[in-house]
Design a protein around this motif. Sequence first.
Motif, mmCIF file in Angstrom:
data_model
loop_
_atom_site.group_PDB
_atom_site.id
_atom_site.type_symbol
_atom_site.label_atom_id
_atom_site.label_comp_id
_atom_site.label_asym_id
_atom_site.label_seq_id
_atom_site.Cartn_x
_atom_site.Cartn_y
_atom_site.Cartn_z
ATOM 1 N N ILE A 114 0.911 -1.061 -0.062
ATOM 2 C CA ILE A 114 0.143 -0.047 0.111
ATOM 3 C C ILE A 114 0.791 1.164 0.056
ATOM 4 O O ILE A 114 0.627 2.168 -0.758
ATOM 5 N N GLU A 115 1.871 1.340 0.764
ATOM 6 C CA GLU A 115 2.651 2.486 0.948
ATOM 7 C C GLU A 115 3.405 2.666 -0.501
ATOM 8 O O GLU A 115 3.946 3.734 -0.838
ATOM 9 N N ALA A 116 4.055 1.403 -0.809
ATOM 10 C CA ALA A 116 4.842 1.641 -2.095
ATOM 11 C C ALA A 116 3.838 2.275 -3.270
ATOM 12 O O ALA A 116 4.233 2.840 -4.165
ATOM 13 N N ALA A 117 2.583 1.914 -3.413
ATOM 14 C CA ALA A 117 1.818 2.186 -4.579
ATOM 15 C C ALA A 117 1.598 3.764 -4.362
ATOM 16 O O ALA A 117 1.546 4.614 -5.463
ATOM 17 N N VAL A 118 1.525 4.217 -2.977
ATOM 18 C CA VAL A 118 1.193 5.574 -3.022
ATOM 19 C C VAL A 118 2.408 6.371 -3.411
ATOM 20 O O VAL A 118 2.384 7.427 -4.003
ATOM 21 N N VAL A 119 3.607 5.989 -2.911
ATOM 22 C CA VAL A 119 4.899 6.451 -3.331
ATOM 23 C C VAL A 119 5.027 6.614 -4.914
ATOM 24 O O VAL A 119 5.362 7.463 -5.314
ATOM 25 N N GLY A 120 4.621 5.315 -5.262
ATOM 26 C CA GLY A 120 4.666 5.334 -6.879
ATOM 27 C C GLY A 120 4.046 6.297 -7.579
ATOM 28 O O GLY A 120 4.498 6.544 -8.647
ATOM 29 N N ALA A 121 2.959 6.578 -6.891
ATOM 30 C CA ALA A 121 1.861 7.342 -7.823
ATOM 31 C C ALA A 121 2.449 8.883 -7.537
ATOM 32 O O ALA A 121 1.874 9.972 -8.181
ATOM 33 N N GLY A 122 3.495 9.164 -6.508
ATOM 34 C CA GLY A 122 3.723 10.485 -6.611
ATOM 35 C C GLY A 122 3.135 11.472 -5.684
ATOM 36 O O GLY A 122 3.067 12.533 -5.721
#
Length: 362
Positions: A240-248
């Motif tokens: 979940i955290e990686a997806a948010v960071v990846g979306a900028g």
Amino acid sequence: MTRRLFASVPVWSIAVPVLACIMLAAIWGLAPGWFLSAIAGSTLIASVLVAVHHAEVIAHRLGEPFGTLVLALAVTVIEVSLIVSMMRAGGEGSSALARDTVYATVMIVCNGVIGLCLLMGSIRHRTIGFRVEGTTPALAVLATLTTLTLVLPTYTSSTAGPTFSAPQLVFAGVVSFVLWGVFVFVQTVRHRDYFLPANGHSEDAHAAPPSGATALISLVLLLVSLVAVVGLAKVLAPSIEAAVVGAGMPHAVVGIAIALMVLLPETMSAVRAARSDRMQTSFNLALGSALATIGLTIPAVAATSILLGLPLDLGLPPKEVALLALTLLLTSTTLSGGRATILQGAVHLVVFAVFVFLAMVP
């Protein structure tokens, strides 16, 4: 006899918790890729929906206002499990995750849920009524808890930054739990009639309550669903955290995502009650969730922070404090009149839109 008893429970409400536990056992200890993460995420959402369904069955059996209390507790357990799992996973922004989630819950409830309920109720019934003696005490407790846990940490001097020292954190956790407990006592025992529907409508008028055996089955399935939610949340926390960071997007969006997910089923229940002209039930659901979020989440994350030595940022930045103050002021004017129209609903939803927009475009 047994077959007839289980026939009263929907098959999907039995199958989802079982399949969720099987999924949890299959991926426990692994670092799932995007495909498994997507399946596990879908299973997690389904488990949340099923958990709230069984909480609603128990709530219907118990009646108001005990029913809304069961729903609030179920949602809070789910939220706490997600927050603690992601705090323990560490990573960027994990120290502020509890703050962001609690703040997001208050903003979603006071602006999004209440605004949507006011809008849907007033569209169908023009002017809607509710009990002031039930809404204003809940709002008073909410304002006190939010100020204590989300505003004061920014201004205390024992530690640097938006944090409490260990003694302050213990004190805040104890006070939050005690104040929530007093509110529950008032709601369910001392002044229970304050929280009953103002127009005499109740859930019992729409359908006969389930039997005690059916409610017991729902209680067991609720516990199984919560176990699955807690476990899947722990496995999916890094994704979940990686997806948010990846979306900028800013890390605060993680807290909003958690709050939206766990509040969605309860929002649906509150809107259904509003459309049936049971606004007091809607407010019991909405405000009860916000109060339980602070009264139970803050002690839980405080204990986790102290026992595991994890950093915990609680104080809000100035922009969020301003929006929180506006929200509490607006909600107090809405709930102090005992009646509302479509205008109040529109204003709350506009503030909710501002909150979401500024979270993504700070």
